[in-house]
Scaffold this motif. Structure first.
Motif, short mmCIF file in Angstrom:
data_model
loop_
_atom_site.label_atom_id
_atom_site.label_comp_id
_atom_site.label_asym_id
_atom_site.label_seq_id
_atom_site.Cartn_x
_atom_site.Cartn_y
_atom_site.Cartn_z
N ALA A 1 -3.75 13.78 -0.73
CA ALA A 1 -3.33 14.98 -0.10
C ALA A 1 -2.00 15.41 0.24
CB ALA A 1 -4.18 15.18 1.14
N GLN A 2 -1.21 14.19 0.79
CA GLN A 2 0.17 14.48 1.03
C GLN A 2 1.04 14.51 -0.16
OE1 GLN A 2 0.51 10.92 3.47
NE2 GLN A 2 0.85 12.15 5.56
N LYS A 3 0.60 13.62 -1.21
CA LYS A 3 1.44 14.04 -2.55
C LYS A 3 1.03 15.31 -3.14
CE LYS A 3 0.60 10.85 -5.71
NZ LYS A 3 0.05 9.74 -6.51
N ARG A 4 -0.08 15.91 -2.82
CA ARG A 4 -0.38 17.48 -3.48
C ARG A 4 0.56 18.20 -2.45
NH1 ARG A 4 -5.30 17.75 -1.98
NH2 ARG A 4 -6.05 16.22 -3.00
N PRO B 1 0.86 -1.17 -0.12
CA PRO B 1 -0.02 -0.04 0.11
C PRO B 1 0.92 1.30 0.11
CG PRO B 1 0.02 -1.12 2.20
CD PRO B 1 0.70 -1.98 1.17
N ARG B 2 0.21 2.16 -0.53
CA ARG B 2 1.03 3.55 -0.58
C ARG B 2 1.25 4.08 0.71
NH1 ARG B 2 3.36 5.72 -5.10
NH2 ARG B 2 2.42 5.07 -6.97
N VAL B 3 2.38 4.72 0.83
CA VAL B 3 2.71 5.60 2.19
C VAL B 3 1.97 6.73 2.47
CG1 VAL B 3 4.65 6.42 3.63
CG2 VAL B 3 4.79 4.28 2.47
N THR B 4 2.03 7.49 1.25
CA THR B 4 1.49 8.87 1.13
C THR B 4 -0.02 8.76 0.85
OG1 THR B 4 2.26 9.02 -0.84
CG2 THR B 4 3.49 9.82 0.82
N GLN C 1 13.27 9.85 0.76
CA GLN C 1 13.52 9.05 -0.66
C GLN C 1 12.00 9.00 -1.24
OE1 GLN C 1 16.09 8.03 -2.49
NE2 GLN C 1 14.52 7.67 -4.05
N ILE C 2 11.08 8.71 -0.40
CA ILE C 2 9.67 8.81 -0.82
C ILE C 2 9.37 10.25 -1.39
CG2 ILE C 2 7.35 8.91 0.04
CD1 ILE C 2 8.08 6.48 1.77
N ILE C 3 9.86 11.34 -0.75
CA ILE C 3 9.48 12.53 -1.46
C ILE C 3 10.23 12.84 -2.72
CG2 ILE C 3 10.11 14.89 -0.94
CD1 ILE C 3 8.14 14.09 1.00
N ASN D 1 8.28 17.73 7.52
CA ASN D 1 7.33 18.62 7.53
C ASN D 1 5.87 17.96 6.99
OD1 ASN D 1 8.82 20.55 8.73
ND2 ASN D 1 9.68 21.16 7.01
N VAL D 2 5.99 17.08 6.44
CA VAL D 2 4.75 16.34 5.99
C VAL D 2 3.98 15.96 6.97
CG1 VAL D 2 3.64 14.58 4.45
CG2 VAL D 2 5.95 15.58 3.75
N PRO D 3 2.40 16.62 6.96
CA PRO D 3 1.58 16.19 8.19
C PRO D 3 0.94 14.88 7.72
CG PRO D 3 0.61 17.86 6.28
CD PRO D 3 2.01 17.41 5.80
N GLY D 4 0.80 14.25 8.72
CA GLY D 4 0.07 12.70 8.61
C GLY D 4 0.52 12.06 9.85
#
Length: 167
Positions: free
Chosen positions: A64-67, A58-61, A97-99, A87-90
């Motif tokens: 809304a986080q991708k946006r 499953p996706r980690v982000t 690396q995901i970023i 700083n990514v909320p969640g």
């Protein structure tokens, strides 16, 4: 070829039950002709057109986080992926690396900035040392790569936009 959603699959089954041929149903929904017989066979076997469960991580982000990641890097081109990851909320922690992967999916890649030189500074710039010409050493919060060179995030063919030029 587009993938059929559940409503289209149900309509395709309805057309087949009404007597329409499989090839005309495939043309109507713009799918391959082999799709409709497989759909019909699955409907007769399971009495349902629902998708079967698939394997995969499953996706980690979330969307809304991708946006958030994309908009943050387009607004501030010099922010590092590690800084964004903090700083990514969640609820889940997102790695740097995901970023970088999410930015690459949107066509945003780290590149060296174009340094604009004024005509009067060209002669003085030739006299200066190469290390003093580095755009990141003159202040700012640029992302410094392993070689010590500066990096910004930009899309393809964005060499000379105002976001990608260091003055």
């Amino acid at each position: 070829m587009p993938r059929l959603n559940e409503g289209c699959r149900n309509r395709a089954i309805g057309r087949l039950e009404a007597g329409e041929s499989q090839s005309s149903a495939a043309r109507h929904f713009n799918v391959r002709q082999s799709t409709i017989p497989r759909l019909w066979q699955r409907y007769k076997l399971h009495n349902s057109t629902r998708d079967r469960p698939r394997t995969g991580r499953p996706r980690v982000t979330t969307p809304a986080q991708k946006r958030f990641i994309r908009v943050l890097h387009l607004r501030n081109r010099t922010i590092s992926a590690a800084n964004t990851a903090n700083n990514v909320p969640g609820l889940r922690r997102v790695s740097a690396q995901i970023i970088r992967n999410r930015l690459r999916q949107h066509g945003i890649r780290p590149m060296r900035p174009f340094t604009a030189a004024s005509p009067s500074s060209c002669t003085s710039a030739m006299k200066q040392n190469r290390s003093t010409m580095d755009p990141c050493t003159g202040g700012g919060s640029g992302l410094v790569m392993s070689g010590g060179s500066c990096c910004i995030y930009r899309r393809r063919n964005e060499h000379y936009t105002r976001h990608c030029i260091r003055r």
